[in-house]
Design a protein around this motif. Structure first.
Motif, PDB file in Angstrom:
ATOM      1  N   TRP A  40       0.843  -1.192   0.000  1.00 52.45           N
ATOM      2  CA  TRP A  40       0.000   0.000   0.000  1.00 52.45           C
ATOM      3  C   TRP A  40       0.880   1.243   0.000  1.00 52.45           C
ATOM      4  O   TRP A  40       1.834   1.339   0.771  1.00 52.45           O
ATOM      5  CB  TRP A  40      -0.909   0.033   1.231  1.00 52.45           C
ATOM      6  N   TYR A  63      -5.866  -1.281  -6.783  1.00 53.35           N
ATOM      7  CA  TYR A  63      -6.871  -1.048  -5.752  1.00 53.35           C
ATOM      8  C   TYR A  63      -6.688   0.318  -5.116  1.00 53.35           C
ATOM      9  O   TYR A  63      -5.578   0.847  -5.038  1.00 53.35           O
ATOM     10  CB  TYR A  63      -6.777  -2.106  -4.650  1.00 53.35           C
ATOM     11  N   ASN A  65      -8.099   2.561  -1.500  1.00 51.03           N
ATOM     12  CA  ASN A  65      -8.784   2.524  -0.218  1.00 51.03           C
ATOM     13  C   ASN A  65      -8.496   3.825   0.526  1.00 51.03           C
ATOM     14  O   ASN A  65      -7.523   4.515   0.222  1.00 51.03           O
ATOM     15  CB  ASN A  65      -8.346   1.321   0.628  1.00 51.03           C
ATOM     16  N   ARG A  73     -11.338  -2.395   0.341  1.00 51.15           N
ATOM     17  CA  ARG A  73     -10.655  -1.863  -0.839  1.00 51.15           C
ATOM     18  C   ARG A  73     -11.580  -1.899  -2.052  1.00 51.15           C
ATOM     19  O   ARG A  73     -12.506  -2.700  -2.131  1.00 51.15           O
ATOM     20  CB  ARG A  73      -9.370  -2.637  -1.115  1.00 51.15           C
TER      21      ARG A  73
END
Length: 115
Positions: A40, A63, A65, A73
């Motif tokens: 991430w 993805y 989030n 997500r």
């Protein structure tokens, strides 16, 4: 700076737009050496950014989030479904948002963001 429509009737300052929009004061950067799949990353630039990733065939996704977590997500780009072709993943990441590429290793990872 101030941004106006063509006839000058509606103008806003960059501060009112949250520091500027996508592309304002931003440049493209090759991030391949400093990015990895399954990690991430956070957009800390203070404005939206654009991410463009190319991977080899085999299935990849991008993805987004609001936190660095797989829970909740949202997939914003995925594989094209063709075998033997590259997967091209593109997405806009809001300021403060997190993004992550999974699947095959990236061959190209570019980001349009502030210096």
């Amino acid at each position: 700076g101030e941004y106006c429509n063509a006839d000058g009737t509606i103008c806003v300052t960059a501060g009112a737009m949250g520091g500027g929009g996508l592309g304002v004061g931003q440049t493209w950067k090759n991030m391949l050496a400093s990015r990895a799949r399954n990690v991430w990353y956070q957009n800390t630039s203070g404005q939206p950014m654009y991410v463009a990733i190319r991977t080899s065939a085999g299935g990849s996704e991008l993805y987004y989030n609001t936190v660095a977590s797989d829970t909740g997500r949202i997939e914003i780009a995925g594989q094209d479904g063709d075998s033997g072709t590259y997967d091209n993943l593109y997405g806009i990441i809001p300021a403060g948002g997190f993004y992550k590429q999974i699947g095959t290793n990236p061959a190209v990872w570019s980001e349009l963001s502030t210096p």
